[in-house]
Design an enzyme around this catalytic site. Sequence first.
Site, PDB file in Angstrom:
ATOM      1  N   CYS A 142      37.770  42.844  44.680  1.00 48.15           N
ATOM      2  CA  CYS A 142      38.280  41.553  43.399  1.00 48.15           C
ATOM      3  C   CYS A 142      38.407  40.140  44.648  1.00 48.15           C
ATOM      4  CB  CYS A 142      39.602  41.638  42.963  1.00 48.15           C
ATOM      5  SG  CYS A 142      40.806  40.361  42.253  1.00 48.15           S
ATOM      6  N   HIS A 185      38.041  45.265  34.040  1.00 53.31           N
ATOM      7  CA  HIS A 185      39.032  44.679  35.378  1.00 53.31           C
ATOM      8  C   HIS A 185      39.087  43.147  34.737  1.00 53.31           C
ATOM      9  CE1 HIS A 185      38.985  43.948  39.311  1.00 53.31           C
ATOM     10  NE2 HIS A 185      38.862  42.607  39.609  1.00 53.31           N
ATOM     11  N   GLU A 186      38.116  42.310  34.301  1.00 53.25           N
ATOM     12  CA  GLU A 186      38.443  40.877  34.327  1.00 53.25           C
ATOM     13  C   GLU A 186      39.415  40.564  32.753  1.00 53.25           C
ATOM     14  OE1 GLU A 186      37.167  39.268  36.219  1.00 53.25           O
ATOM     15  OE2 GLU A 186      35.915  40.088  37.190  1.00 53.25           O
ATOM     16  N   HIS A 189      42.726  40.952  34.320  1.00 52.24           N
ATOM     17  CA  HIS A 189      42.875  39.222  35.231  1.00 52.24           C
ATOM     18  C   HIS A 189      44.232  38.326  33.933  1.00 52.24           C
ATOM     19  CE1 HIS A 189      41.608  39.272  39.595  1.00 52.24           C
ATOM     20  NE2 HIS A 189      40.637  40.259  38.774  1.00 52.24           N
TER      21      HIS A 189
HETATM   22 ZN    ZN Z   1      39.391  40.434  40.310  1.00 53.32          ZN
END
Ligand code: ZN
Length: 207
Positions: A142, A185-186, A189
């Site tokens: 990341c 993953h995004e 966030h």
């Molecule tokens: Zn990330």
Amino acid sequence: MSFHQLAALLPLCALVSVVSCRQPSVDPLSEEERQLILSQGETMRVLTVEDSLDLAVLRARSVDLSARDIASATYAALARKMLATVTSPEQDGVGIAAPQVGLNRRVIAVQRFDKPGEPFEVYPNVRITAVHGEPELGAEGCLSVPGRRGNVMRWRHVDVAYTSPRSLKDTTESIHGFTAVIFQHECDHLDGVLYTDKLEGSDQFAE
Ligand code: ZN
């Protein structure tokens, strides 16, 4: 489709409709947010977990943008600068989320490894609406957790919903393979979740 197949789908449909009803109210971009986007150069500063003020932004939940904001020159600048940032030689990433450049709005940029030419694309008001198949283990890093990588379980098939930046209409798409992992993953966030929260065992390793 048989009745039994339809019955099996009902709980998932019910879940998706509840989620869509619970979307937060949409506030217009504030002057502070506009300045954050417009005052920086073509590449934006990437927030990291090593700074406590940055961490507070990375851990906050992000909210949607209005259609009016998505159609604005400020959004166009945000999309352009997020792309310039994630593709810059210093970052060299495959995806980035708006909180990583200091903005708690639901916007991500993803490299579409599933499309010819593997272009980066930007998605406003994005969420994962369904997952399919079995999760698989894979290594991730990341931009906000420098110098580290670790193994995370991710789905290889997901459905995503977002607002089309061109038509401003709600759009859904099925995503497969590594690109589906990037979307997860995004999107994490945008909920204040980092991949380090999901590590399998204590297998985080230095890059
Ligand atoms: Zn990330």
